[in-house]
Design a protein around this motif. Structure first.
Motif, PDB file in Angstrom:
ATOM      1  N   ASP A 168      -8.962 -30.919 -11.156  1.00 11.98           N
ATOM      2  CA  ASP A 168     -10.513 -30.692 -12.011  1.00 11.98           C
ATOM      3  C   ASP A 168     -11.349 -32.023 -11.681  1.00 11.98           C
ATOM      4  OD1 ASP A 168     -11.360 -29.582 -14.542  1.00 11.98           O
ATOM      5  OD2 ASP A 168     -12.096 -31.594 -14.566  1.00 11.98           O
ATOM      6  N   VAL A 169     -13.155 -31.149 -11.735  1.00 13.07           N
ATOM      7  CA  VAL A 169     -13.988 -31.845 -10.858  1.00 13.07           C
ATOM      8  C   VAL A 169     -14.405 -33.166 -11.795  1.00 13.07           C
ATOM      9  CG1 VAL A 169     -15.816 -30.371 -12.875  1.00 13.07           C
ATOM     10  CG2 VAL A 169     -16.340 -31.296 -11.171  1.00 13.07           C
ATOM     11  N   ASP A 175     -20.970 -25.707  -5.545  1.00 13.57           N
ATOM     12  CA  ASP A 175     -21.056 -23.954  -5.613  1.00 13.57           C
ATOM     13  C   ASP A 175     -19.842 -24.133  -7.023  1.00 13.57           C
ATOM     14  OD1 ASP A 175     -21.308 -20.890  -5.619  1.00 13.57           O
ATOM     15  OD2 ASP A 175     -19.482 -21.177  -3.871  1.00 13.57           O
ATOM     16  N   PHE A 232     -21.160 -27.770 -19.768  1.00 15.21           N
ATOM     17  CA  PHE A 232     -19.710 -28.416 -18.413  1.00 15.21           C
ATOM     18  C   PHE A 232     -21.618 -28.598 -17.686  1.00 15.21           C
ATOM     19  CE2 PHE A 232     -18.351 -26.695 -15.165  1.00 15.21           C
ATOM     20  CZ  PHE A 232     -17.550 -26.511 -14.217  1.00 15.21           C
ATOM     21  N   HIS A 270     -10.203 -15.240  -1.624  1.00 23.10           N
ATOM     22  CA  HIS A 270     -11.045 -15.967  -2.981  1.00 23.10           C
ATOM     23  C   HIS A 270     -12.295 -14.646  -3.617  1.00 23.10           C
ATOM     24  CE1 HIS A 270     -13.843 -19.035  -4.861  1.00 23.10           C
ATOM     25  NE2 HIS A 270     -12.276 -19.203  -4.730  1.00 23.10           N
ATOM     26  N   THR A 297     -15.536 -15.460  -4.428  1.00 19.98           N
ATOM     27  CA  THR A 297     -17.054 -15.825  -3.988  1.00 19.98           C
ATOM     28  C   THR A 297     -16.749 -16.640  -2.895  1.00 19.98           C
ATOM     29  OG1 THR A 297     -16.430 -17.918  -5.426  1.00 19.98           O
ATOM     30  CG2 THR A 297     -17.137 -15.345  -6.724  1.00 19.98           C
ATOM     31  N   ILE A 298     -16.162 -16.028  -2.004  1.00 19.34           N
ATOM     32  CA  ILE A 298     -16.518 -16.956  -0.880  1.00 19.34           C
ATOM     33  C   ILE A 298     -18.221 -17.368  -0.112  1.00 19.34           C
ATOM     34  CG2 ILE A 298     -15.516 -16.917   1.691  1.00 19.34           C
ATOM     35  CD1 ILE A 298     -13.182 -16.048   0.687  1.00 19.34           C
ATOM     36  N   SER A 326     -14.740 -26.515  -4.093  1.00 18.32           N
ATOM     37  CA  SER A 326     -14.515 -26.307  -2.817  1.00 18.32           C
ATOM     38  C   SER A 326     -13.812 -24.776  -2.935  1.00 18.32           C
ATOM     39  CB  SER A 326     -13.582 -27.362  -2.406  1.00 18.32           C
ATOM     40  OG  SER A 326     -13.431 -28.210  -2.322  1.00 18.32           O
ATOM     41  N   GLY A 342     -11.957 -23.440   0.507  1.00 13.36           N
ATOM     42  CA  GLY A 342     -13.227 -24.229   1.467  1.00 13.36           C
ATOM     43  C   GLY A 342     -14.021 -24.474   2.721  1.00 13.36           C
ATOM     44  N   CYS A 392     -13.684 -31.214  -4.399  1.00 12.61           N
ATOM     45  CA  CYS A 392     -12.497 -31.076  -4.777  1.00 12.61           C
ATOM     46  C   CYS A 392     -12.222 -29.320  -5.178  1.00 12.61           C
ATOM     47  CB  CYS A 392     -12.441 -31.572  -6.284  1.00 12.61           C
ATOM     48  SG  CYS A 392     -13.422 -30.949  -7.409  1.00 12.61           S
ATOM     49  N   ASN A 431      -7.324 -25.251  -8.136  1.00 12.44           N
ATOM     50  CA  ASN A 431      -6.593 -24.175  -8.523  1.00 12.44           C
ATOM     51  C   ASN A 431      -5.703 -24.027  -7.234  1.00 12.44           C
ATOM     52  OD1 ASN A 431      -5.371 -20.955  -7.562  1.00 12.44           O
ATOM     53  ND2 ASN A 431      -7.553 -20.196  -9.088  1.00 12.44           N
ATOM     54  N   TYR A 441      -5.973 -21.799  -3.915  1.00 11.75           N
ATOM     55  CA  TYR A 441      -6.343 -21.403  -3.494  1.00 11.75           C
ATOM     56  C   TYR A 441      -7.318 -22.738  -2.759  1.00 11.75           C
ATOM     57  CZ  TYR A 441      -9.931 -18.127  -7.096  1.00 11.75           C
ATOM     58  OH  TYR A 441      -9.685 -17.618  -7.797  1.00 11.75           O
TER      59      TYR A 441
HETATM   60  C1  LIG Z   1     -18.042 -20.235  -6.447  1.00 12.25           C
HETATM   61  S1  LIG Z   1     -15.991 -20.750  -6.080  1.00 12.25           S
HETATM   62  C2  LIG Z   1     -16.653 -21.581  -4.715  1.00 12.25           C
HETATM   63  C3  LIG Z   1     -16.260 -21.327  -3.316  1.00 12.25           C
HETATM   64  C4  LIG Z   1     -16.689 -21.733  -2.367  1.00 12.25           C
HETATM   65  N1  LIG Z   1     -17.766 -21.998  -2.219  1.00 12.25           N
HETATM   66  C5  LIG Z   1     -16.291 -20.805  -0.953  1.00 12.25           C
HETATM   67  O1  LIG Z   1     -16.820 -20.478  -0.456  1.00 12.25           O
HETATM   68  O2  LIG Z   1     -14.841 -20.732  -0.796  1.00 12.25           O
HETATM   69  C6  LIG Z   1     -15.977 -21.952  -7.464  1.00 12.25           C
HETATM   70  C7  LIG Z   1     -14.165 -22.444  -7.066  1.00 12.25           C
HETATM   71  O3  LIG Z   1     -14.682 -23.657  -8.479  1.00 12.25           O
HETATM   72  C8  LIG Z   1     -13.489 -23.789  -8.931  1.00 12.25           C
HETATM   73  N2  LIG Z   1     -14.055 -24.520 -10.057  1.00 12.25           N
HETATM   74  C9  LIG Z   1     -13.425 -24.371 -11.496  1.00 12.25           C
HETATM   75  N3  LIG Z   1     -14.141 -24.935 -12.491  1.00 12.25           N
HETATM   76  C10 LIG Z   1     -13.582 -26.278 -11.764  1.00 12.25           C
HETATM   77  C11 LIG Z   1     -13.413 -27.203 -11.784  1.00 12.25           C
HETATM   78  N4  LIG Z   1     -13.662 -27.780 -13.387  1.00 12.25           N
HETATM   79  N5  LIG Z   1     -12.676 -28.542 -11.628  1.00 12.25           N
HETATM   80  C12 LIG Z   1     -12.495 -28.152 -10.291  1.00 12.25           C
HETATM   81  N6  LIG Z   1     -12.646 -26.557  -9.739  1.00 12.25           N
HETATM   82  C13 LIG Z   1     -13.208 -25.844 -10.263  1.00 12.25           C
HETATM   83  C14 LIG Z   1     -13.226 -22.737  -8.725  1.00 12.25           C
HETATM   84  O4  LIG Z   1     -11.473 -22.599  -9.250  1.00 12.25           O
HETATM   85  C15 LIG Z   1     -13.108 -21.480  -7.908  1.00 12.25           C
HETATM   86  O5  LIG Z   1     -12.515 -21.976  -6.650  1.00 12.25           O
END
Ligand SMILES: C[S@@+](CC[C@H](N)C(=O)[O-])C[C@H]1O[C@@H](n2cnc3c(N)ncnc32)[C@H](O)[C@@H]1O
Length: 259
Positions: free
Chosen positions: A10-11, A29, A51, A192, A194-195, A220, A223, A239, A242, A245
């Motif tokens: 978690d972030v 992102d 958040f 995924h 939203t890559i 990430s 990634g 980080c 999921n 992912y």
């Molecule tokens: C918008 S996507 C990122 C996509 C990435 N830029 C790519 O190109 O693949 C956001 C990601 O944040 C993760 N996420 C959401 N809340 C989170 C948290 N509290 N801690 C860590 N990761 C989190 C989600 O699982 C998701 O994969």
């Protein structure tokens, strides 16, 4: 905590472990609260902004005084984030509009949304910006071909186009990733939802870091940021919470670890 891996975490747990004052470039992102997945769904708008501000405030101490920060979101959320961040000691540089060009919508009651926003900040006035490494093509090929031979007279001086292209502006026309990968002309469901396009992340990393710098890949996803940082000889750490992912991340050649 070690560099050059993504942590399944978690972030907030991740940022707590990351050393202060170590990061050269942040590419974040996060969820946008657009209900695209469970992780993108918050109970109320207030919950969402609590958040968002909480992770931004946990991230800022990780940055060196020379660091740059890119924050993805939609225009509505970005406007609120921008307003709130006026209270923080960081320097706003650009509102970058990502114009996605492709895609369609059945929206009949308002204009079709074709953009996302990237807020670009720096921690101070002392920061890396490799403008020459991210030049883009000139719009008019004929005019530029002519100017390359004779130059264009501007305020008494002769101007010749730069062979690498023009300086990059703040509207980025980049095809979204899901429209880039087609099989027999059809869009295939991405691994995924939203890559981000490689080209966009590549531009940010080239512009705002140098080789061996540390890139922080927050949220990430698949990634993308870490993979490109690695290709460009930057260090990275990130980080993603999921586990599914994280499998995509490792298939993309980026290592992962658990906290
Ligand atoms: C918008 S996507 C990122 C996509 C990435 N830029 C790519 O190109 O693949 C956001 C990601 O944040 C993760 N996420 C959401 N809340 C989170 C948290 N509290 N801690 C860590 N990761 C989190 C989600 O699982 C998701 O994969």
């Amino acid at each position: 905590m070690k560099n050059n891996r993504i942590y399944l975490a978690d972030v907030f747990d991740f940022l707590q472990e990351l050393e202060d004052n170590t990061v050269d470039l942040v590419i974040a992102d996060p969820p946008y609260n657009m209900k695209k997945a469970d992780w993108d769904t918050f109970r109320t708008e207030q919950d969402y902004f609590e958040f968002t501000l909480k992770w931004i405030d946990a991230m800022l101490p990780k940055c060196k005084p020379t660091a740059s920060i890119y924050l993805f979101n939609n225009a509505y959320n970005s406007a609120i984030i921008l307003h709130t961040l006026r209270q923080r000691r960081i320097v706003f540089r650009n509102w970058i509009t990502w114009y996605k060009k492709d895609g369609f919508s059945s929206t009949r009651r308002r204009y079709v949304n074709a953009q996302e926003t990237i807020l670009f900040y720096t921690m101070s006035d002392d920061y890396t910006f490799n403008y020459d490494d991210i030049r883009i093509p000139y719009a008019s090929i004929e005019r530029i071909a002519c100017a390359a031979k004779k130059g264009i007279l501007k305020e008494g001086k002769r101007w010749y186009p730069n062979e690498k292209g023009k300086l990059c502006n703040d509207v980025w026309e980049i095809t979204s990733q899901r429209h880039k990968v087609k099989v027999n002309g059809k869009i295939i469901k991405p691994l995924h939802p939203t890559i981000k396009p490689d080209e966009m992340i590549d531009r940010m990393i080239r512009a705002s870091s140098d080789e061996n710098d540390l890139v922080l890949d927050l949220f990430s996803g698949s990634g993308t940021t870490s993979r490109i940082a690695k290709q460009l000889n930057r260090n990275f750490v990130g980080c993603e919470m999921n586990r599914e992912y994280v499998k995509i991340i490792t298939n993309n050649g980026v290592d992962y670890d658990e906290l």
